[in-house]
Design a protein around this motif. Structure first.
Motif, PDB file in Angstrom:
ATOM      1  N   LYS A  99       0.842  -1.189   0.000  1.00 45.69           N
ATOM      2  CA  LYS A  99       0.000   0.000   0.000  1.00 45.69           C
ATOM      3  C   LYS A  99       0.881   1.245   0.000  1.00 45.69           C
ATOM      4  O   LYS A  99       1.863   1.320   0.735  1.00 45.69           O
ATOM      5  N   ARG A 122      -4.450   1.928  -4.158  1.00 38.91           N
ATOM      6  CA  ARG A 122      -5.558   1.015  -4.431  1.00 38.91           C
ATOM      7  C   ARG A 122      -6.510   1.551  -5.490  1.00 38.91           C
ATOM      8  O   ARG A 122      -7.148   0.792  -6.207  1.00 38.91           O
ATOM      9  N   THR A 153      -5.248  -7.643   0.519  1.00 39.35           N
ATOM     10  CA  THR A 153      -5.292  -7.155   1.889  1.00 39.35           C
ATOM     11  C   THR A 153      -5.176  -8.330   2.845  1.00 39.35           C
ATOM     12  O   THR A 153      -5.167  -9.493   2.425  1.00 39.35           O
ATOM     13  N   ARG A 154      -5.106  -8.029   4.140  1.00 41.82           N
ATOM     14  CA  ARG A 154      -5.117  -9.100   5.146  1.00 41.82           C
ATOM     15  C   ARG A 154      -6.516  -9.702   5.234  1.00 41.82           C
ATOM     16  O   ARG A 154      -7.509  -8.971   5.275  1.00 41.82           O
TER      17      ARG A 154
END
Length: 247
Positions: A99, A122, A153-154
Motif C-alpha cells: 500500500k 488502491r 489485503t489481510r
C-alpha cells in the motif's frame, strides 16, 4: 491465564517496535551505501521478532517447503504482519507490492523503498502495475522475489475474499513461475488486537505454477492451491477457525 497472555503480548509488541527503531538506526549507514545492508537489516529484525515471539508469547514459527530464490513471483496468503515477518526472514531478496501509505511509515517505509518494494495506490492499481512492469523491462527494478498478496489485503482465517486479477497480470507479463504460499498465522497473531496466542505459526511455500497458463486457469489453480493449503494448516493446529476472533 488470559491476563498473563495479554501482559506478555504488550511486552512483546513494545519491544518489537523498539527493536525496529534501534536496528533501523544501526543498519542505516550500510543501507544507505548498499541495498544489501537494508536487506540484511530487515532479515536480522525479522529473525529477532520470530525469536522473541517464541520466548515471550510462546508463539513458535516455521517456514515449510522450498524457499524460492532468483527472479520469481511469490503469491502469498496474507493474514497479519507476522506472515510478512516470516517471508522476510527467509527470502534472499524479497520485494513487496505494498500500500502506498506505508511509504510514510517510520523506518519501515524507508527500508521498504530501499529493497525495491512497489507502492500501489488502491485506486490506481492497474497504473501502478504497468509502471512496475515497465521498470522490470527497463532494468530499473531490483532483482529478487516479488511478493504479491492476491486478495489485496489481510484476510482473517475463515473469511473469504476474491482473488484479484493483478497477480495474473504480473504472471503473464513477467513470464516467470509463480510460487504460491499458504499460512495460518492469523490464528495466533490477528490482523487487529494485541493478543498473541501460543502455538505454531506456519508459512508454507507450495509447488510453483509454471509460466504460460491462461489467465482463468492460472487464477483458479492459484486460489484453490492457496486456500486448500491454508485451511489444512489451520486445521492442523486443532483450533477452531473463528474469523471474528482472528480479526
Amino acid at each position: 491465564m488470559i491476563l498473563l497472555r495479554y501482559s506478555a503480548s504488550l511486552v512483546f509488541i513494545a519491544q518489537m517496535y523498539l527493536a525496529m527503531l534501534l536496528l533501523g538506526i544501526a543498519f542505516t549507514p550500510w543501507a544507505v551505501l548498499d541495498r544489501r545492508g537494508a536487506s540484511t537489516g530487515i532479515r536480522v529484525y525479522c529473525r529477532y521478532v520470530r525469536l522473541t515471539a517464541r520466548l515471550i508469547c510462546g508463539l513458535r514459527s516455521e517456514v515449510r517447503g522450498t524457499v524460492p530464490s532468483g527472479e520469481v513471483l511469490v503469491a502469498s496468503k496474507h493474514q497479519s504482519f507476522f506472515d510478512i515477518i516470516l517471508l522476510c526472514s527467509v527470502l534472499p531478496s524479497p520485494k513487496f507490492i505494498m500500500k502506498t501509505e506505508l511509504r510514510r511509515a517510520p523506518v519501515l517505509g524507508w527500508y521498504a523503498g530501499r529493497i525495491g518494494c512497489v507502492p500501489v495506490d488502491r485506486g490506481q492499481r492497474g497504473q501502478a502495475i504497468n509502471q512496475m512492469l515497465a521498470d522490470v523491462a527497463a532494468g530499473r527494478s531490483l532483482p529478487g522475489q516479488l511478493v504479491i498478496y492476491p486478495q489485496g489485503t489481510r484476510v482473517a482465517p475463515g473469511d473469504k475474499r476474491p482473488y484479484k486479477i493483478g497477480t495474473a497480470v504480473l504472471y503473464a507479463e513477467s513470464g516467470q513461475a509463480c510460487v504460491p504460499a499458504a499460512t495460518n498465522v492469523g490464528l495466533f497473531w490477528p490482523r487487529r488486537g494485541i493478543l498473541r496466542r501460543p502455538g505454531l505459526a506456519v508459512v508454507e511455500f507450495l509447488p510453483p505454477i509454471a509460466p504460460g497458463l491462461p489467465t482463468q486457469v492460472f487464477m483458479q489453480k492459484l486460489e484453490s492451491t492457496i486456500e486448500e493449503a491454508s485451511d489444512r494448516l489451520a486445521l492442523d493446529t486443532g483450533m477452531a477457525i473463528d474469523s471474528d476472533n482472528a480479526r
